[in-house]
Design an enzyme around this catalytic site. Structure first.
Site, mmCIF file in Angstrom:
data_model
loop_
_atom_site.group_PDB
_atom_site.id
_atom_site.type_symbol
_atom_site.label_atom_id
_atom_site.label_comp_id
_atom_site.label_asym_id
_atom_site.label_seq_id
_atom_site.Cartn_x
_atom_site.Cartn_y
_atom_site.Cartn_z
ATOM 1 C CD GLU A 88 45.438 -4.475 -48.167
ATOM 2 O OE1 GLU A 88 45.753 -3.288 -47.973
ATOM 3 O OE2 GLU A 88 44.628 -4.813 -49.044
ATOM 4 C CB CYS A 120 50.531 -1.777 -41.299
ATOM 5 S SG CYS A 120 49.012 -2.575 -40.833
HETATM 6 P P1 NAD Z 1 58.489 -7.871 -44.969
HETATM 7 O O1 NAD Z 1 58.064 -7.273 -46.256
HETATM 8 O O2 NAD Z 1 59.906 -7.779 -44.595
HETATM 9 O O3 NAD Z 1 58.121 -9.432 -44.965
HETATM 10 C C1 NAD Z 1 56.815 -9.888 -45.226
HETATM 11 C C2 NAD Z 1 56.916 -11.316 -45.734
HETATM 12 O O4 NAD Z 1 57.520 -11.292 -47.039
HETATM 13 C C3 NAD Z 1 57.806 -12.215 -44.866
HETATM 14 O O5 NAD Z 1 57.230 -13.486 -44.774
HETATM 15 C C4 NAD Z 1 59.101 -12.242 -45.659
HETATM 16 O O6 NAD Z 1 59.896 -13.361 -45.404
HETATM 17 C C5 NAD Z 1 58.559 -12.256 -47.082
HETATM 18 N N1 NAD Z 1 59.529 -11.878 -48.126
HETATM 19 C C6 NAD Z 1 60.659 -11.167 -48.006
HETATM 20 N N2 NAD Z 1 61.257 -11.050 -49.220
HETATM 21 C C7 NAD Z 1 60.454 -11.695 -50.116
HETATM 22 C C8 NAD Z 1 60.522 -11.922 -51.534
HETATM 23 N N3 NAD Z 1 61.517 -11.457 -52.269
HETATM 24 N N4 NAD Z 1 59.526 -12.619 -52.117
HETATM 25 C C9 NAD Z 1 58.482 -13.078 -51.397
HETATM 26 N N5 NAD Z 1 58.380 -12.901 -50.051
HETATM 27 C C10 NAD Z 1 59.340 -12.208 -49.412
HETATM 28 O O7 NAD Z 1 57.535 -7.261 -43.840
HETATM 29 P P2 NAD Z 1 57.566 -7.498 -42.260
HETATM 30 O O8 NAD Z 1 58.781 -6.846 -41.705
HETATM 31 O O9 NAD Z 1 57.310 -8.922 -41.927
HETATM 32 O O10 NAD Z 1 56.266 -6.692 -41.822
HETATM 33 C C11 NAD Z 1 56.278 -5.306 -41.713
HETATM 34 C C12 NAD Z 1 55.706 -4.641 -42.932
HETATM 35 O O11 NAD Z 1 54.405 -5.145 -43.180
HETATM 36 C C13 NAD Z 1 55.530 -3.150 -42.760
HETATM 37 O O12 NAD Z 1 55.895 -2.489 -43.940
HETATM 38 C C14 NAD Z 1 54.045 -2.996 -42.475
HETATM 39 O O13 NAD Z 1 53.521 -1.731 -42.778
HETATM 40 C C15 NAD Z 1 53.487 -4.073 -43.331
HETATM 41 N N6 NAD Z 1 52.152 -4.476 -42.888
HETATM 42 C C16 NAD Z 1 51.087 -4.006 -43.570
HETATM 43 C C17 NAD Z 1 49.793 -4.327 -43.168
HETATM 44 C C18 NAD Z 1 48.597 -3.795 -43.915
HETATM 45 O O14 NAD Z 1 47.502 -4.281 -43.689
HETATM 46 N N7 NAD Z 1 48.763 -2.830 -44.789
HETATM 47 C C19 NAD Z 1 49.611 -5.144 -42.057
HETATM 48 C C20 NAD Z 1 50.740 -5.628 -41.382
HETATM 49 C C21 NAD Z 1 52.009 -5.289 -41.820
#
Ligand code: NAD
Length: 540
Positions: A293, A327
């Site tokens: 998501e 989000c």
């Molecule tokens: P992010 O993508 O920066 O990080 C999410 C997770 O991924 C973190 O734990 C991060 O450390 C990890 N990560 C980073 N690089 C990675 C890699 N190369 N491989 C594996 N994992 C990796 O997101 P964020 O800043 O924590 O959250 C905000 C984002 O999440 C926004 O884009 C928001 O829209 C989205 N979000 C979506 C939903 C939904 O239900 N659609 C819900 C909540 C947040």
């Protein structure tokens, strides 16, 4: 002896407490806030129930007071991540063979612990760690997480009950095995409940998990982990590994035993993970399930018959609650020219009333954004709009000296494809495009196509024909669609959550659809009186 078909308790959404002045919950929360602010929590890696500490350390700080350290943590590296994957594999047999009602009971117990004695611990951590107000913490860490725990158990029962028909002389059965391997859960900072659910959903269905939480939300996420331990989760079923994102890809996603990836976060990270899985596809023992998501560019679209007060309230709440870091947050609005003067006046007046500051001051409506990187990215968009001839910044501002504070910001874009109408900002920034009333159809088309995302959207109108038209015309623009309401605030069991296009795989967190991704069904046919000769009647 297990000889009964059990029925799980009927789930009910956890009531949202008010925290009004004089209530006992407010007192209890304030006590926890003081206690946690006066402590620096030591957060270990936990593999197979054992706490592990490495030399590589990091700090968790308060976004609204960034010099205040809340916790120190250890980072897992190659050795720990490989050990976590092995621990998950070792725990798999006992966990998946545990009678499912006992697995379910662990999560039901966790829900009751959370709704009772753990409630203010989790709420206070979420307030201090992610800079949520008391209300935002309550609807996330207490209510949504309790709902995920209870509703998932009921959905699991629904999955297990689903059985094929049987022709005469046979009995067909379906059993719902967990995936053959371990599941990697990677969670974002913005919802404590999401971190929990990304692990709970696969674990409930008998899978074992390696959980990499967002390091910026580690305090609240570690407490969720401890809550599950207290509820009786056996060692190794969920392994807690704070680490660099890139190490998840290197050491977990490329492991041939990786059977599922449960991700919530940005589209760019999910795309990179999917690409890596694609490159490794020949190495896996099974095709891994990828559930992500991801981002959003959520809209509010107003028809000329919209109720202006309802619309402007939805714009302000939808865009600025939790600093726009949902989000689902409204980040673009389409307003007809005929309403713009009134809408502008109303939305600016309501925004001017918003107080931004430390979340421990209960009169504030907004806290700070999560960290310096987010602050720089969001303010970069605001500066871009200030300098552009295609937009005007109607209100807003920022100051990162003590906390990462961004004021609620409204931009008026003069072209429908202005950068802030298209890209996810993930902060308290709402861009408005005013369309000529006669151009309604073009504006709808632009709303549907200008951004790659399709997560949430809201339409406002009094005219029923207009609502019906917009609902149909925008059917691909959002996975969660709202009529005369803000596009945020989905409740488990009521509005299953997720979107399409660049917003994710739309496997609807908090629904039976999500749980189905974590099972690998086996069909069993038993024939009671099997045939004993080869030729068929037509051959005679
Ligand atoms: P992010 O993508 O920066 O990080 C999410 C997770 O991924 C973190 O734990 C991060 O450390 C990890 N990560 C980073 N690089 C990675 C890699 N190369 N491989 C594996 N994992 C990796 O997101 P964020 O800043 O924590 O959250 C905000 C984002 O999440 C926004 O884009 C928001 O829209 C989205 N979000 C979506 C939903 C939904 O239900 N659609 C819900 C909540 C947040």
């Amino acid at each position: 002896m297990t000889n009964a078909i059990y029925t799980v308790p009927k789930p009910i959404n956890e009531p949202v407490l008010t925290y009004a002045s004089g209530t006992s919950e407010r007192d209890a929360l304030q006590t926890q806030l003081k206690k946690q602010a006066a402590t620096v929590t030591d957060i270990p890696i936990v593999i197979n129930g054992k706490e592990i500490r490495t030399g590589e350390k990091g700090k968790v700080t308060m976004p609204h007071n960034h010099s205040h350290v809340l916790a120190e943590y250890c980072l897992a590296g190659e050795v720990e991540l490989k050990a976590a994957a092995n621990a998950a594999m070792d725990a798999r047999d006992a966990w998946s063979n545990m009678p499912w009602q006992h697995r379910a009971a662990i999560f039901l117990k966790a829900a009751d612990l959370l709704a009772g004695p753990w409630r203010q611990t989790l709420n206070a951590a979420t307030m201090l760690n992610q800079s949520k107000t008391a209300h935002q913490a309550e609807i996330d860490a207490a209510c949504e997480l309790a709902d995920f725990l209870r509703f998932n158990v009921a959905f699991a029962q629904e999955v297990y009950q689903n059985q094929p028909i049987s022709d005469a002389g046979m009995w067909n059965r379906m059993e719902y095995r967990p995936l053959s391997g371990f599941v990697v859960a990677v969670s974002p900072f913005n919802f404590t409940a999401i971190g929990g659910n990304l692990c709970i959903a696969p674990a409930l269905m008998g899978n074992t998990v390696v959980w990499k939480p967002a390091t910026s939300a580690l305090l609240s996420n570690y407490l969720v982990y401890q809550l599950l331990q207290e509820a009786g989760l056996p060692d190794g079923v969920i392994n807690f590994v704070p680490c660099r994102g890139s190490d998840v890809s290197k050491y977990l996603l490329s492991d041939p035993r990786m059977a599922g990836f449960h991700f919530t976060g940005s589209t760019a990270v999910f795309n990179a993970c999917w690409k890596l899985v694609g490159e490794n596809i020949a190495n896996y023992e099974n095709y891994p399930r990828l559930v992500g998501e991801t981002g959003g560019k959520d809209f509010i679209f107003a028809h000329p018959t919209a109720d202006v007060d309802a619309l402007t309230t939805a714009m302000v709440r939808g865009a600025f609650e939790y600093q726009g870091q949902k989000c689902s947050a409204a980040s673009r609005a389409y307003i007809p020219e005929s309403l713009w003067a009134k809408v502008k006046e109303g939305v600016l007046a309501k925004t001017a009333e918003i107080k931004v500051g430390e979340v421990t001051d209960f009169s504030n409506f907004m806290g700070a954004v999560i960290d310096e990187a987010a602050f720089k990215s969001i303010t970069g968009y605001i500066d871009y709009a200030k300098e552009s001839k295609d937009a005007d910044v109607l209100c807003g501002g920022y100051d990162g000296s003590k906390g990462w504070f961004v004021q609620p910001t409204i931009i008026q874009a003069h072209v429908p494809n202005f950068k802030t109408m298209v890209e996810e900002i993930f902060g308290p920034v709402l861009t408005v495009f005013v369309y000529p009333d006669a151009d309604f159809d073009n504006a709808i088309h632009s709303c549907c196509t200008v951004s790659p995302y399709a997560l949430t959207g809201a339409i406002f109108a009094q005219d029923r024909q207009a609502l019906a038209y917009m609902e149909r015309a925008l059917s691909d623009a959002a996975g969660n669609f709202y009529i005369n309401d803000k596009p945020t605030g989905a409740v488990v069991g009521q509005q299953p959550f997720g979107g399409g296009r660049a917003s994710g795989t739309n496997d609807k967190a908090g629904s039976v659809l999500n749980l189905l991704r974590w099972v690998s069904p086996r069909t069993i046919k038993e024939t009671f009186v099997p045939p004993k000769s080869v030729p068929y009647p037509y051959m005679q």
